[in-house]
Design a protein around this motif. Sequence first.
Motif, PDB file in Angstrom:
ATOM      1  N   PRO A 206       0.808  -1.229   0.000  1.00 26.25           N
ATOM      2  CA  PRO A 206       0.000   0.000   0.000  1.00 26.25           C
ATOM      3  C   PRO A 206       0.839   1.274   0.000  1.00 26.25           C
ATOM      4  O   PRO A 206       0.434   2.283  -0.582  1.00 26.25           O
ATOM      5  CB  PRO A 206      -0.850  -0.103   1.262  1.00 26.25           C
ATOM      6  CG  PRO A 206      -0.320  -1.238   2.042  1.00 26.25           C
ATOM      7  CD  PRO A 206       0.530  -2.060   1.151  1.00 26.25           C
ATOM      8  N   MET A 207       2.031   1.234   0.596  1.00 27.80           N
ATOM      9  CA  MET A 207       2.891   2.425   0.583  1.00 27.80           C
ATOM     10  C   MET A 207       3.367   2.746  -0.827  1.00 27.80           C
ATOM     11  O   MET A 207       3.359   3.905  -1.244  1.00 27.80           O
ATOM     12  CB  MET A 207       4.082   2.232   1.515  1.00 27.80           C
ATOM     13  CG  MET A 207       3.710   2.366   2.970  1.00 27.80           C
ATOM     14  SD  MET A 207       5.154   2.469   4.033  1.00 27.80           S
ATOM     15  CE  MET A 207       5.452   0.740   4.331  1.00 27.80           C
ATOM     16  N   LEU A 208       3.778   1.720  -1.573  1.00 30.66           N
ATOM     17  CA  LEU A 208       4.212   1.949  -2.950  1.00 30.66           C
ATOM     18  C   LEU A 208       3.046   2.383  -3.834  1.00 30.66           C
ATOM     19  O   LEU A 208       3.215   3.215  -4.732  1.00 30.66           O
ATOM     20  CB  LEU A 208       4.869   0.693  -3.525  1.00 30.66           C
ATOM     21  CG  LEU A 208       6.232   0.320  -2.940  1.00 30.66           C
ATOM     22  CD1 LEU A 208       6.709  -1.001  -3.527  1.00 30.66           C
ATOM     23  CD2 LEU A 208       7.249   1.414  -3.178  1.00 30.66           C
ATOM     24  N   MET A 209       1.872   1.828  -3.595  1.00 29.18           N
ATOM     25  CA  MET A 209       0.699   2.205  -4.387  1.00 29.18           C
ATOM     26  C   MET A 209       0.337   3.673  -4.186  1.00 29.18           C
ATOM     27  O   MET A 209      -0.073   4.350  -5.123  1.00 29.18           O
ATOM     28  CB  MET A 209      -0.490   1.315  -4.036  1.00 29.18           C
ATOM     29  CG  MET A 209      -0.307  -0.141  -4.426  1.00 29.18           C
ATOM     30  SD  MET A 209      -0.091  -0.390  -6.189  1.00 29.18           S
ATOM     31  CE  MET A 209      -1.736  -0.076  -6.763  1.00 29.18           C
ATOM     32  N   LYS A 210       0.511   4.183  -2.981  1.00 27.63           N
ATOM     33  CA  LYS A 210       0.180   5.587  -2.706  1.00 27.63           C
ATOM     34  C   LYS A 210       1.036   6.558  -3.513  1.00 27.63           C
ATOM     35  O   LYS A 210       0.606   7.658  -3.809  1.00 27.63           O
ATOM     36  CB  LYS A 210       0.337   5.886  -1.215  1.00 27.63           C
ATOM     37  CG  LYS A 210      -0.770   5.334  -0.376  1.00 27.63           C
ATOM     38  CD  LYS A 210      -0.551   5.684   1.086  1.00 27.63           C
ATOM     39  CE  LYS A 210      -1.608   5.047   1.955  1.00 27.63           C
ATOM     40  NZ  LYS A 210      -1.417   5.393   3.379  1.00 27.63           N
ATOM     41  N   THR A 211       2.247   6.147  -3.863  1.00 26.36           N
ATOM     42  CA  THR A 211       3.128   7.038  -4.621  1.00 26.36           C
ATOM     43  C   THR A 211       2.685   7.202  -6.069  1.00 26.36           C
ATOM     44  O   THR A 211       3.073   8.159  -6.731  1.00 26.36           O
ATOM     45  CB  THR A 211       4.583   6.513  -4.626  1.00 26.36           C
ATOM     46  OG1 THR A 211       4.652   5.317  -5.388  1.00 26.36           O
ATOM     47  CG2 THR A 211       5.097   6.308  -3.215  1.00 26.36           C
ATOM     48  N   LYS A 212       1.905   6.247  -6.571  1.00 31.11           N
ATOM     49  CA  LYS A 212       1.428   6.247  -7.956  1.00 31.11           C
ATOM     50  C   LYS A 212       2.568   6.236  -8.973  1.00 31.11           C
ATOM     51  O   LYS A 212       2.447   6.769 -10.065  1.00 31.11           O
ATOM     52  CB  LYS A 212       0.502   7.440  -8.204  1.00 31.11           C
ATOM     53  CG  LYS A 212      -0.724   7.422  -7.335  1.00 31.11           C
ATOM     54  CD  LYS A 212      -1.630   8.580  -7.620  1.00 31.11           C
ATOM     55  CE  LYS A 212      -2.832   8.504  -6.681  1.00 31.11           C
ATOM     56  NZ  LYS A 212      -3.760   9.598  -6.919  1.00 31.11           N
ATOM     57  N   LEU A 213       3.672   5.618  -8.601  1.00 27.40           N
ATOM     58  CA  LEU A 213       4.836   5.566  -9.480  1.00 27.40           C
ATOM     59  C   LEU A 213       5.179   4.168  -9.968  1.00 27.40           C
ATOM     60  O   LEU A 213       6.042   4.019 -10.828  1.00 27.40           O
ATOM     61  CB  LEU A 213       6.071   6.122  -8.751  1.00 27.40           C
ATOM     62  CG  LEU A 213       6.019   7.590  -8.342  1.00 27.40           C
ATOM     63  CD1 LEU A 213       7.233   7.925  -7.488  1.00 27.40           C
ATOM     64  CD2 LEU A 213       5.962   8.475  -9.571  1.00 27.40           C
ATOM     65  N   TYR A 214       4.535   3.150  -9.415  1.00 27.14           N
ATOM     66  CA  TYR A 214       4.983   1.788  -9.654  1.00 27.14           C
ATOM     67  C   TYR A 214       3.879   0.867 -10.165  1.00 27.14           C
ATOM     68  O   TYR A 214       2.727   0.989  -9.766  1.00 27.14           O
ATOM     69  CB  TYR A 214       5.541   1.178  -8.358  1.00 27.14           C
ATOM     70  CG  TYR A 214       6.643   1.996  -7.756  1.00 27.14           C
ATOM     71  CD1 TYR A 214       7.933   1.922  -8.252  1.00 27.14           C
ATOM     72  CD2 TYR A 214       6.387   2.870  -6.704  1.00 27.14           C
ATOM     73  CE1 TYR A 214       8.951   2.676  -7.710  1.00 27.14           C
ATOM     74  CE2 TYR A 214       7.405   3.632  -6.158  1.00 27.14           C
ATOM     75  CZ  TYR A 214       8.684   3.530  -6.666  1.00 27.14           C
ATOM     76  OH  TYR A 214       9.687   4.287  -6.138  1.00 27.14           O
TER      77      TYR A 214
END
Length: 80
Positions: free
Chosen positions: A19-27
Amino acid sequence: MDRNVLIIGVGGIGSYLVPMLMKTKLYKLTLADPDIVEDKNICYQNFNVGMVGHKKVNCCSVHSNVIRHAYPILTESKIK
């Protein structure tokens, strides 16, 4: 800009990392973990009681879709 990330294991660290990586909207994430959620996982992994008995990768993708990210998460059923 596509940044592909393969997360092998969505337990103690991976279940919080997704969920942390998803929040960045970069991956664009690919998750790999054959394990299912068990009662013992609830106290230290990012799962809840309603997820017990389900595959961890599917639970992480459901949890992360709440964030409304544009990139899909590949689950076991989508790979076959």
